[in-house]
Write an enzyme that holds these catalytic residues in place. Structure first.
Site, PDB file in Angstrom:
ATOM      1  N   GLU B 114     -24.630 -28.293 -32.809  1.00  0.00           N
ATOM      2  CA  GLU B 114     -23.563 -28.968 -32.098  1.00  0.00           C
ATOM      3  C   GLU B 114     -23.775 -28.831 -30.619  1.00  0.00           C
ATOM      4  OE1 GLU B 114     -20.259 -27.192 -31.036  1.00  0.00           O
ATOM      5  OE2 GLU B 114     -21.272 -25.315 -30.749  1.00  0.00           O
ATOM      6  N   ASN B 242     -16.191 -19.998 -31.613  1.00  0.00           N
ATOM      7  CA  ASN B 242     -16.363 -21.259 -32.333  1.00  0.00           C
ATOM      8  C   ASN B 242     -17.704 -21.876 -32.024  1.00  0.00           C
ATOM      9  OD1 ASN B 242     -14.149 -22.062 -33.941  1.00  0.00           O
ATOM     10  ND2 ASN B 242     -12.921 -22.034 -32.078  1.00  0.00           N
ATOM     11  N   CYS B 243     -18.341 -22.375 -33.053  1.00  0.00           N
ATOM     12  CA  CYS B 243     -19.674 -22.919 -32.817  1.00  0.00           C
ATOM     13  C   CYS B 243     -19.851 -24.303 -33.402  1.00  0.00           C
ATOM     14  CB  CYS B 243     -20.721 -21.990 -33.390  1.00  0.00           C
ATOM     15  SG  CYS B 243     -20.913 -20.510 -32.413  1.00  0.00           S
ATOM     16  N   VAL B 244     -18.830 -24.913 -33.900  1.00  0.00           N
ATOM     17  CA  VAL B 244     -19.028 -26.237 -34.469  1.00  0.00           C
ATOM     18  C   VAL B 244     -17.974 -27.188 -33.914  1.00  0.00           C
ATOM     19  CG1 VAL B 244     -19.616 -27.458 -36.580  1.00  0.00           C
ATOM     20  CG2 VAL B 244     -19.636 -25.007 -36.558  1.00  0.00           C
TER      21      VAL B 244
END
Lengths: 129, 429
Positions: B114, B242-244
């Site tokens: 992402e 958060n990574c997406v």
């Protein structure tokens, strides 16, 4: 681990971790898992986890795990609304046509399992016999 | 609780022998930054630093987090308490900010990715981080690392890098000082007795790996909703894991500059009495959602609010929290405004959210994440350009042979940020 819930999943990592609790639908798509969940809800089961993730879209990950109550009662409209909403979301997103490699598939399995684990960790006592 | 935020305007960034601010330029000693960001973590195989400035023909992909360098110069604690500084109470005293600089972390964690930041071209118009002077930290872990650890390692690298750079702001006289103050509840209510009392309900994405947010270092999925002075956010009380979903997650930079809090303070004492924040989560189980949304409404009621602003993070699952918070607050007679974004299909004609309520009659949207754009070729790509095909919001064939990318704007970091930190707006035609 025993409980009065079960998991409907097409994620092999979930089946491996929770063999006694998982109805493993090996070749199912996400829409099949949602349909399976909706059928159970119509038969009186309650949905315990939200059917959608907060970030990964349902047309992105090929894996889905639903936690359903074993106990069946009246039709739970709240569960029904959420599963129907999830099915609508799935229809809305176009297929991506991406063939994932093995490592990426494993990554999707890990995330699906992690979200499932966080659901099971927070289940109240009544769900753990 | 009163916080003075001293902004030091950074107009340029360059490598130099010493990390310091001189005439609006942030000079960075690269070796020292690498050492500080690594922090002795043996799980790191390599770490390198690049610069990306506004107007550069540079693409950063995949972006994990964006963090603003800040430092406490007076008052308790340090930035990001409970994570890289002691878990002291923050939000009071004086904080200095390298305004115009940002740490951007990049690296692969999982096979699907992402986050794109283009420093020029059409993509740059969609991300607020094309306007910052970016210090890009690219980290590769050792081979044996698993996904959970990898996420943690790169998250901490970003915070340590920002912490190191923030120190350069300590002895610099700020170009402007902004003061924010929220008093203890009874005093705050008494200060503006005739103005409507407003509470901000700040919902955090909290569902598991790559869907996590931290409050004073605590995993926010394990907290029950709680009160927060708004100024605590400006000192890093809330940190992103958060990574997406690049478009609508809240990078740590956005929490530090929470635009909802900024705007409420701008109206504080004039149109409204901004009496505080309630932090809540967006968990996986429906039981957790019921508990948190019930408790959120109860806390807002206890504060005696007339109105509430509720912001969301993410899409799908958190739409349920947004709707439940709205219903519970409205049922208590508290006027509620929702802030979200939309996945309304490429033509904008589909239903925007996965859930809805007739009580949601005052909603601010940050834009439609399904809109398709073509991002032009760049001269330089920092990170891993090959992930463009598997990035969220892309499809097989998104990455063209010449290096251009056709994809939905959800690939762009911050494009539909649900705290309103973006640049999208609607106009009547």
């Amino acid at each position: 681990m025993m409980g009065n819930f079960h998991i409907v999943s097409n994620n092999p990592m979930v089946a491996e971790k929770y063999p006694d609790l998982t109805e493993f639908e090996k070749d199912s798509k996400v829409k099949d898992i949602f349909a399976e969940g909706r059928n159970s809800i119509h038969l009186g089961a309650n949905l315990i986890n939200h059917p959608l993730a907060g970030s990964i879209k349902p047309n992105q990950s090929p894996y889905k795990s639903l936690v359903m109550s074993n106990e069946k009662g009246e039709l739970d409209m709240f569960s029904l609304k959420l599963i129907e909403g999830a099915l609508q979301v799935l229809k809305k997103f176009p297929p991506r046509g991406i063939e994932y490699d093995e490592q990426t598939l494993e990554d999707f399995q890990v995330i699906d399992l992690d979200l499932l684990d966080s659901a099971i960790d927070s289940l109240p006592y009544e769900y753990h016999e | 609780m009163r916080l003075d935020v001293g902004n030091i305007f950074i107009k340029d960034v360059a490598f130099g022998d010493k990390t310091e601010v001189k005439n609006g330029t942030l000079f960075v000693n690269k070796d020292e930054l690498i050492e500080a960001a690594t922090g002795g973590d043996e799980r790191i195989k390599s770490l390198d630093v690049y610069l990306a400035k506004p107007g550069d023909k540079t693409r950063i992909i995949p972006v994990k987090d964006v963090i603003e360098p800040r430092v406490k110069v007076d008052g308790k604690g340090g930035i990001f308490p409970g994570i890289i500084n002691d878990v002291d109470q923050v939000g009071s005293g004086t904080t200095h900010v390298l305004k115009g600089a940002a740490v951007v972390t990049t690296g692969k964690i999982v096979g699907f990715q992402e986050g794109i930041i283009d420093m020029s071209g059409v993509g740059a118009e969609y991300t607020p981080f094309s306007k910052t002077n970016n210090i890009v930290v690219k980290m590769e872990p050792i081979d044996s690392i698993k996904q959970h650890e990898h996420e943690e390692v790169i998250r901490l690298v970003g915070f340590r890098a920002a912490n190191y750079l923030g120190e350069a702001a300590k002895d610099v006289k700020p170009d402007e000082v902004k003061t924010y103050e929220t008093k203890p509840l009874l005093d705050q209510v008494a200060q503006y007795p005739d103005l409507p009392k407003v509470v901000y309900v700040y919902a955090l994405q909290t569902q598991g790996l790559m869907h996590n947010t931290f409050f004073y270092g605590a995993d926010a999925k394990k907290i029950v909703p709680t009160f927060m002075y708004p100024t605590e956010a400006f000192d890093g009380a809330i940190a992103s894991g958060n990574c997406v979903s690049a478009c609508d997650k809240n990078p740590s930079y956005v929490h530090l500059n929470s635009p909802v809090i900024e705007d409420l303070y701008a109206k504080h004492g004039k149109e409204i009495n901004f009496i505080g924040c309630v932090i809540t989560n967006e968990n996986v189980t429906l039981q957790d959602k019921k508990r948190s949304s019930n408790m959120t409404a109860k806390l807002v009621e206890m504060l005696g609010a007339d109105a509430a602003i509720v912001s969301e993070e993410g899409f799908g699952n958190p739409d349920a929290d947004l709707v439940m918070n709205c219903n519970n607050l409205e049922n208590k007679g508290i006027k509620t405004v929702l802030v979200t974004d939309e996945y309304a299909g490429r033509d904008g004609a589909s239903q925007s959210l996965a859930d809805s309520t007739p009580k949601g009659d005052a909603v601010v949207t940050a834009g439609n994440a399904n809109v398709v754009v073509t991002l032009p070729v760049m001269d330089t790509v920092i990170g891993h350009p090959e992930v463009a095909n598997t990035i969220a919001g892309a499809w097989d064939g998104s990455l063209h042979d010449d290096g251009s990318i056709e994809a939905e704007i959800q690939v762009i970091t911050g494009s539909t940020n649900e705290l309103g930190f973006g640049t999208l707006s609607a106009k009547t035609i």
